[in-house]
Design an enzyme around this catalytic site. Structure first.
Site, PDB file in Angstrom:
ATOM      1  N   HIS A   6      37.707-103.148 -58.787  1.00 45.93           N
ATOM      2  CA  HIS A   6      36.704-103.893 -59.543  1.00 45.93           C
ATOM      3  C   HIS A   6      35.453-104.197 -58.714  1.00 45.93           C
ATOM      4  O   HIS A   6      34.412-104.539 -59.278  1.00 45.93           O
ATOM      5  CB  HIS A   6      37.295-105.178 -60.134  1.00 45.93           C
ATOM      6  CG  HIS A   6      37.517-106.290 -59.147  1.00 45.93           C
ATOM      7  ND1 HIS A   6      38.748-106.587 -58.599  1.00 45.93           N
ATOM      8  CD2 HIS A   6      36.661-107.197 -58.607  1.00 45.93           C
ATOM      9  CE1 HIS A   6      38.643-107.618 -57.784  1.00 45.93           C
ATOM     10  NE2 HIS A   6      37.385-108.017 -57.776  1.00 45.93           N
ATOM     11  N   ASP A  51      44.195-101.895 -59.098  1.00 45.48           N
ATOM     12  CA  ASP A  51      42.899-102.432 -58.679  1.00 45.48           C
ATOM     13  C   ASP A  51      42.580-102.030 -57.232  1.00 45.48           C
ATOM     14  O   ASP A  51      42.198-102.852 -56.411  1.00 45.48           O
ATOM     15  CB  ASP A  51      42.877-103.957 -58.829  1.00 45.48           C
ATOM     16  CG  ASP A  51      41.451-104.503 -58.873  1.00 45.48           C
ATOM     17  OD1 ASP A  51      40.497-103.700 -58.870  1.00 45.48           O
ATOM     18  OD2 ASP A  51      41.287-105.734 -58.899  1.00 45.48           O
ATOM     19  N   SER A 102      36.997-110.563 -52.675  1.00 40.04           N
ATOM     20  CA  SER A 102      37.752-109.447 -53.257  1.00 40.04           C
ATOM     21  C   SER A 102      37.616-108.189 -52.404  1.00 40.04           C
ATOM     22  O   SER A 102      36.513-107.792 -52.029  1.00 40.04           O
ATOM     23  CB  SER A 102      37.247-109.146 -54.665  1.00 40.04           C
ATOM     24  OG  SER A 102      37.592-110.180 -55.552  1.00 40.04           O
TER      25      SER A 102
END
Length: 380
Positions: free
Chosen positions: A109, A139, A216
């Protein structure tokens, strides 16, 4: 005698007039010499350090090494506005080098939909990167830069043997604040969450190490400085002490596929389960050693096709609802089930078309079910 007394009085009066005529005179200044009587200051000593504990020194050593291999990722996407005009937007994230030649792991992402990926190293050198392989279901993304020289990189650890309570360290760029370190513990394992790309992520590591926007894709490290997870998500919009990281062994599967030239295709778990053991298992009339009690089975999944059965009824145990009457998975490929993420870990090492063997207890009988792994819908 009288003259001597008058002279003494004159001297005292003159001294008082002189003292009080000064602009900055104070009673404290006059009395200070008296108050210092008997005061002995200790000899000055040189301060050599702050007296760091072994744990603090461990944090510092890991940070110094890992910060050099943690990168700042800026992903630029171009979308059309209402008038069909191109509008560029940027998203920020983190990543980490896994080889000195410029291979980087991050979250899918972080780079999803990007037309340009820019990587900033710890020394502020910038490179453009290209995406080599991605796994949307986990992911994950593998990207590559072409550095001018050899780079520092992180070693990959083993996430299959994590223990709740062990120390972990997260490094990343939350809110654009480069090289931020936070420290915490593994709070739980085997968690399931919904990711930003609307995928159901299973078998996640839960940690209380602060993770925020921009973290992230950054590394979650153990006390040896090895990567045991990839920081992926938080509960809510800002950190509440509940963050989630993808176990690094799932990323190893992506790397193995890339090296072998295979298309990354992971089977998905098609059941929801609850780990029961000990007194709870006794109360439910199940073996005390416990296992994964199947709650639900997704139609069309590998487990559904193999005949795995879910709960027949729901009971309240304390403040928790638990489905009972379903199969109890006690072993996977001959290995006893002893933790919540046992099935997720076993399937993550497999590919579509492979088979796993489940040992289950159904109505007091022990059965063995071969399960051929197929593409299955996400568990919801």
């Amino acid at each position: 005698m009288t003259a001597r007394t008058l002279l003494l009085a004159f001297v005292i009066a003159s001294g008082f007039v002189w003292l009080t005529s000064r602009a900055n005179w104070s009673v404290r200044e006059v009395s200070a010499p008296l108050s210092r009587v008997g005061l002995r200051l200790p000899k000055a000593t040189s301060v050599r350090g702050a007296g760091l504990t072994p744990d603090e020194q461990n944090n510092i050593d890991i940070y110094k090494a890992a910060r050099l291999a943690t990168v700042y990722i800026t992903s630029t996407t171009v979308r059309r506005d209402f008038f069909y005009q191109p509008v560029a937007s940027q998203s920020l994230g983190s990543g980490f080098l896994i080889e000195d030649s410029g291979f980087i792991l991050t979250n899918f992402h972080v780079i999803s939909g990007s037309s340009r990926i820019q990587v900033t190293l710890s020394n502020q050198t910038q490179y453009y990167a290209r995406a080599l392989d991605t796994d949307r279901s986990d992911d994950l993304a593998l990207i590559k830069i072409e550095p001018k020289g050899r780079l520092s990189f992180l070693k990959l650890g083993d996430s299959d043997h994590l223990q709740v309570g062990q120390k972990v360290l997260a490094i990343g760029n939350p809110f654009g604040l480069e090289g931020t370190l936070t420290v915490g513990v593994v709070s739980s394992i085997g968690r399931s969450i919904d990711s930003e790309n609307e995928q159901r992520l299973q078998g996640m590591i839960q940690t209380d190490a602060a993770i925020n926007g921009g973290n992230s894709g950054g590394p979650l490290l153990d006390s040896n400085g090895a990567v045991i997870g990839i920081n992926t998500a938080i509960l809510g919009r800002t950190n509440m002490g509940i963050g989630f990281a993808l176990p690094i062994n799932r990323a190893k599967a992506l790397l193995a596929d890339y090296q072998a030239g295979r298309v990354t295709e992971r089977p998905k778990i098609g059941v929801t389960t609850e780990y029961v053991a000990g007194d709870l298992a006794d109360a439910l009339g199940l073996p005390r050693r416990g296992g994964l009690l199947v709650q639900g089975v997704v139609r069309g999944s590998s487990e559904y096709l193999a005949g795995v059965r879910g709960a027949r009824e729901v009971v309240d145990i304390g403040n928790v609802e638990l489905g009972i009457g379903g199969d109890l998975i006690v072993a996977i490929d001959g290995q006893p089930v002893d933790r919540e993420d046992a099935l997720v870990r076993a399937v993550s090492r497999k590919r579509v078309g492979d088979t796993i063997t489940l040992t289950i207890i159904r109505n007091g009988r022990t059965l063995t079910l071969p399960v051929k792994l197929v593409r299955a819908p996400d568990v919801t």
